[in-house]
Design a protein around this motif. Structure first.
Motif, PDB file in Angstrom:
ATOM      1  N   ASP A  99       0.843  -1.185   0.000  1.00  0.00           N
ATOM      2  CA  ASP A  99       0.000   0.000   0.000  1.00  0.00           C
ATOM      3  C   ASP A  99       0.883   1.240   0.000  1.00  0.00           C
ATOM      4  N   ARG A 100       0.823   1.981  -1.088  1.00  0.00           N
ATOM      5  CA  ARG A 100       1.726   3.123  -1.243  1.00  0.00           C
ATOM      6  C   ARG A 100       1.399   4.280  -0.297  1.00  0.00           C
ATOM      7  N   ASP A 101       0.143   4.323   0.165  1.00  0.00           N
ATOM      8  CA  ASP A 101      -0.255   5.418   1.063  1.00  0.00           C
ATOM      9  C   ASP A 101       0.176   5.173   2.511  1.00  0.00           C
ATOM     10  N   LEU A 102       0.539   3.929   2.826  1.00  0.00           N
ATOM     11  CA  LEU A 102       0.907   3.602   4.207  1.00  0.00           C
ATOM     12  C   LEU A 102       2.429   3.526   4.347  1.00  0.00           C
ATOM     13  N   SER A 103       2.873   3.555   5.605  1.00  0.00           N
ATOM     14  CA  SER A 103       4.320   3.467   5.842  1.00  0.00           C
ATOM     15  C   SER A 103       4.771   2.008   5.765  1.00  0.00           C
ATOM     16  N   VAL A 104       6.089   1.826   5.777  1.00  0.00           N
ATOM     17  CA  VAL A 104       6.677   0.477   5.755  1.00  0.00           C
ATOM     18  C   VAL A 104       6.139  -0.331   6.929  1.00  0.00           C
ATOM     19  N   LEU A 105       6.182   0.277   8.102  1.00  0.00           N
ATOM     20  CA  LEU A 105       5.747  -0.399   9.326  1.00  0.00           C
ATOM     21  C   LEU A 105       4.260  -0.750   9.262  1.00  0.00           C
ATOM     22  N   GLN A 106       3.460   0.184   8.784  1.00  0.00           N
ATOM     23  CA  GLN A 106       2.011  -0.053   8.701  1.00  0.00           C
ATOM     24  C   GLN A 106       1.699  -1.196   7.728  1.00  0.00           C
ATOM     25  N   ASN A 107       2.449  -1.266   6.637  1.00  0.00           N
ATOM     26  CA  ASN A 107       2.254  -2.367   5.684  1.00  0.00           C
ATOM     27  C   ASN A 107       2.572  -3.708   6.324  1.00  0.00           C
ATOM     28  N   LEU A 108       3.660  -3.749   7.071  1.00  0.00           N
ATOM     29  CA  LEU A 108       4.064  -5.009   7.701  1.00  0.00           C
ATOM     30  C   LEU A 108       3.070  -5.419   8.784  1.00  0.00           C
ATOM     31  N   ARG A 109       2.591  -4.427   9.554  1.00  0.00           N
ATOM     32  CA  ARG A 109       1.593  -4.713  10.600  1.00  0.00           C
ATOM     33  C   ARG A 109       0.314  -5.266   9.985  1.00  0.00           C
ATOM     34  N   TYR A 110      -0.095  -4.637   8.896  1.00  0.00           N
ATOM     35  CA  TYR A 110      -1.329  -5.053   8.215  1.00  0.00           C
ATOM     36  C   TYR A 110      -1.223  -6.519   7.785  1.00  0.00           C
ATOM     37  N   PHE A 111      -0.062  -6.889   7.242  1.00  0.00           N
ATOM     38  CA  PHE A 111       0.122  -8.272   6.793  1.00  0.00           C
ATOM     39  C   PHE A 111       0.065  -9.236   7.986  1.00  0.00           C
ATOM     40  N   CYS A 112       0.701  -8.855   9.095  1.00  0.00           N
ATOM     41  CA  CYS A 112       0.683  -9.717  10.283  1.00  0.00           C
ATOM     42  C   CYS A 112      -0.757  -9.940  10.746  1.00  0.00           C
ATOM     43  N   GLN A 113      -1.564  -8.871  10.679  1.00  0.00           N
ATOM     44  CA  GLN A 113      -2.959  -8.999  11.104  1.00  0.00           C
ATOM     45  C   GLN A 113      -3.730  -9.929  10.162  1.00  0.00           C
ATOM     46  N   LEU A 114      -3.464  -9.825   8.863  1.00  0.00           N
ATOM     47  CA  LEU A 114      -4.136 -10.726   7.914  1.00  0.00           C
ATOM     48  C   LEU A 114      -3.751 -12.179   8.176  1.00  0.00           C
ATOM     49  N   GLN A 115      -2.512 -12.375   8.623  1.00  0.00           N
ATOM     50  CA  GLN A 115      -2.041 -13.740   8.883  1.00  0.00           C
ATOM     51  C   GLN A 115      -2.406 -14.208  10.290  1.00  0.00           C
ATOM     52  N   GLY A 116      -2.977 -13.322  11.100  1.00  0.00           N
ATOM     53  CA  GLY A 116      -3.400 -13.695  12.454  1.00  0.00           C
ATOM     54  C   GLY A 116      -2.258 -13.807  13.440  1.00  0.00           C
ATOM     55  N   ILE A 117      -1.140 -13.122  13.183  1.00  0.00           N
ATOM     56  CA  ILE A 117       0.011 -13.188  14.099  1.00  0.00           C
ATOM     57  C   ILE A 117      -0.275 -12.280  15.303  1.00  0.00           C
ATOM     58  N   ALA A 118      -0.068 -12.811  16.507  1.00  0.00           N
ATOM     59  CA  ALA A 118      -0.333 -12.046  17.742  1.00  0.00           C
ATOM     60  C   ALA A 118       0.538 -10.792  17.770  1.00  0.00           C
ATOM     61  N   ARG A 119       0.011  -9.750  18.418  1.00  0.00           N
ATOM     62  CA  ARG A 119       0.675  -8.442  18.380  1.00  0.00           C
ATOM     63  C   ARG A 119       2.134  -8.501  18.863  1.00  0.00           C
ATOM     64  N   SER A 120       2.363  -9.225  19.991  1.00  0.00           N
ATOM     65  CA  SER A 120       3.736  -9.253  20.528  1.00  0.00           C
ATOM     66  C   SER A 120       4.676  -9.987  19.570  1.00  0.00           C
ATOM     67  N   ASP A 121       4.181 -11.099  19.000  1.00  0.00           N
ATOM     68  CA  ASP A 121       5.006 -11.850  18.046  1.00  0.00           C
ATOM     69  C   ASP A 121       5.260 -11.000  16.799  1.00  0.00           C
ATOM     70  N   ALA A 122       4.212 -10.292  16.391  1.00  0.00           N
ATOM     71  CA  ALA A 122       4.324  -9.471  15.177  1.00  0.00           C
ATOM     72  C   ALA A 122       5.418  -8.418  15.369  1.00  0.00           C
ATOM     73  N   LYS A 123       5.432  -7.836  16.557  1.00  0.00           N
ATOM     74  CA  LYS A 123       6.419  -6.783  16.840  1.00  0.00           C
ATOM     75  C   LYS A 123       7.845  -7.324  16.678  1.00  0.00           C
ATOM     76  N   THR A 124       8.071  -8.518  17.269  1.00  0.00           N
ATOM     77  CA  THR A 124       9.396  -9.135  17.190  1.00  0.00           C
ATOM     78  C   THR A 124       9.738  -9.490  15.742  1.00  0.00           C
ATOM     79  N   GLN A 125       8.774 -10.108  15.066  1.00  0.00           N
ATOM     80  CA  GLN A 125       9.002 -10.546  13.686  1.00  0.00           C
ATOM     81  C   GLN A 125       9.305  -9.362  12.769  1.00  0.00           C
TER      82      GLN A 125
END
Lengths: 258, 268
Positions: free
Chosen positions: A96-122
């Motif tokens: 998503d060109r309108d979002l930041s690098v971090l926001q894109n990665l977070r969005y993907f983690c949420q789609l994959q169902g990765i828990a917030r703490s794990d997502a942060k580390t990953q």
């Protein structure tokens, strides 16, 4: 994972896949395998059917005939289990060109169902591995083509997939960036034992392949390791091999004297 | 489907849509200006011509501005539903739709999340509009602001599902613009948004029936009744049934086995 016969089960198996587009057969009887930690190259000219094949493997299209197994799960009957095991870098950017690098990665983690703490580390790990840490807060539209591709690769690996699908992932990159990108994918393949299916039309991306499939007009016209294929067809270069195989296929299809 | 995974996915999609919306400030103001122009200019100009007599849910004569406020809320939902579908066509063309569709969750659920994300954005716009309208002497009962929430959600879902359904049949962004013109304007004008249906009936019997059968009319009436602390069973039933029908067709449209999507994503 091992199959009943004791052999290691491939992370990707396609069996006799066929797909037609407006009554035109685009893929015909495509059977292929990718094993864990194997770097498999799917070589084919533009229009050979590579992207269509990837769309079938990712469930975006449904095949007319044949089956796809990912990590042993049938894509048709156990779709979610199968999709959970793949990471994809599509030919067209999907960030998503309108979002930041971090926001894109977070969005993907949420789609994959990765828990917030794990997502942060990953995410932190992925940013570091792909030299994107300093760009984390930047919007994607401010990144160069190479950085965007690195981001796509980092994202595709966040959920630690067994199979990585790379569809012409280096399109639009200069030679240096292409080489760096290919090497980092190869490194990941070796280190994480991830099976990689790398689709390309560029000859210089083929040399590192553990196994090669040549797709021509929707058909696999040859497959094997590069040394075996070179020896089998009495060719000394990949270019020569490609020309020989494609010409052989054309003359076979058009019949003698063509 | 794992419940935690489903919730994370819903949160992710709603956050993404909200962030995109907030990043595009022009879109936020444009979405608000449209109904405000109707409220400030159109309604003021037509106040004396389009007098409204006592009709349910109103207990007394009301100003025309007050009458069209629920219709303008419907306008926000309608434009937003279509806008979010437009973004799906755009996402499909730009490729980011692929990312969503290869996520390990059922496709119907992913589409529902997209729909809910669009509604969340529309709700924000609707309440900002109601807040501005309050300064324009539109004063529904205080409790109405709360009761109208489920009505806005239901109507928003219906209109979003309609857009989703249309987007599953449209190949390119350019074509969708045409569909929007053929859908938005007829739906809006042939409804009870700007004038009560009985007034339309005075002018034309067939136009009355077009308006009566228009699902958008029922979405607006659901909002109008809820804003004035009443409930319209008929409108609620129409809205729920239409939502389910539109969503089901959209899910089939986005199913690679049965739908038209497979032939829409360009094959190479």
């Amino acid at each position: 994972m091992e199959s009943a016969s004791g052999q290691e089960q491939p992370v990707l198996e396609t069996h006799q896949l066929c797909f037609s587009f407006h009554s035109k057969r685009v893929l015909d009887d495509v059977t292929m395998h990718v094993h864990k930690g194997q770097f498999v190259v799917l070589l084919g000219a533009n229009g050979a059917g590579k992207t269509t094949l990837f769309s079938l493997i990712t469930g975006l299209y449904a095949s007319d005939l044949g089956q796809v197994f990912i990590g042993g799960s049938d894509l048709r009957t156990r779709t979610q289990q199968a999709l959970a095991q793949i990471g994809v870098v599509f030919q067209k950017p999907t960030i998503d060109r309108d979002l930041s690098v971090l926001q894109n990665l977070r969005y993907f983690c949420q789609l994959q169902g990765i828990a917030r703490s794990d997502a942060k580390t990953q995410i932190a790990l992925a940013l570091e591995q792909h030299s994107l840490s300093e760009l984390a807060g930047r919007k994607v539209m401010q990144l160069s083509g190479g950085q965007q591709r690195r981001l796509e690769l980092a994202r595709a690996l966040l959920h630690k997939p067994e199979l990585l699908l790379m569809d012409e992932a280096t399109v639009g990159l200069d030679h240096e960036s292409r080489t760096a990108f290919l090497n980092s994918t190869l490194q990941l393949c070796r280190d994480n034992k991830t099976g990689v299916l790398w689709a390309t039309h560029l000859m210089d991306e083929v040399a590192s392949a553990d196994y090669l499939y040549l797709l021509h007009q929707g058909k696999i016209v040859a497959h094997g390791t590069i040394p075996a294929l070179l020896a089998q067809h009495q060719q000394s270069t990949l270019d020569g091999l490609y020309r020989h195989l494609v010409q052989t296929d054309v003359s076979t299809n058009q019949g003698p004297g063509a | 489907m794992n419940a935690q995974h489903a919730l994370r996915c819903l949160y992710g999609i709603v956050s993404r849509e909200s962030l995109r919306f907030l990043n595009q400030r022009g879109r936020f103001f444009a979405a608000l200006v449209r109904p405000l122009v109707w409220l400030f200019i159109f309604a003021a100009g037509f106040r004396s011509i389009l007098g409204v007599s006592i009709v349910p849910p109103y207990q007394t004569y009301i100003l025309y501005e007050e009458y069209i406020t629920p219709g303008l809320l419907g306008m926000i939902l309608l434009f937003n539903g279509m806008q979010s579908s437009l973004s799906m066509v755009y996402d499909r063309e730009m490729g980011s739709m692929r990312l969503l569709l290869v996520s390990p969750l059922p496709r119907w659920y992913l589409l529902l999340c997209k729909l809910l994300a669009g509604v969340a954005v529309a709700l924000l716009q609707s309440y900002v509009f109601l807040a501005i309208a309050w300064f324009w002497d539109i004063h529904p009962p205080v409790f109405g602001y709360l009761l109208v929430l489920p009505a806005l959600v239901l109507s928003g879902l219906m209109l979003g599902a309609l857009g989703l359904m249309l987007s599953s049949f449209v190949k390119q962004l350019e074509n969708f613009a045409g569909v929007m013109n053929f859908v938005i304007f007829p739906m809006f004008f042939a409804s009870s948004a700007l004038y009560p249906l009985w007034q339309i009936r005075d002018a034309s019997e067939w136009l009355y029936w077009v308006g009566y059968l228009n699902p958008f009319t029922h979405g607006i009436e659901l909002i109008r009744f809820a804003l004035y602390l009443q409930f319209s069973w008929q409108s609620a039933a129409v809205v729920v049934v239409c939502t389910l029908v539109f969503l089901s067709v959209a899910v089939v449209g986005y199913d690679p086995l049965r739908g038209s999507l497979a032939r829409k994503i360009d094959a190479r």
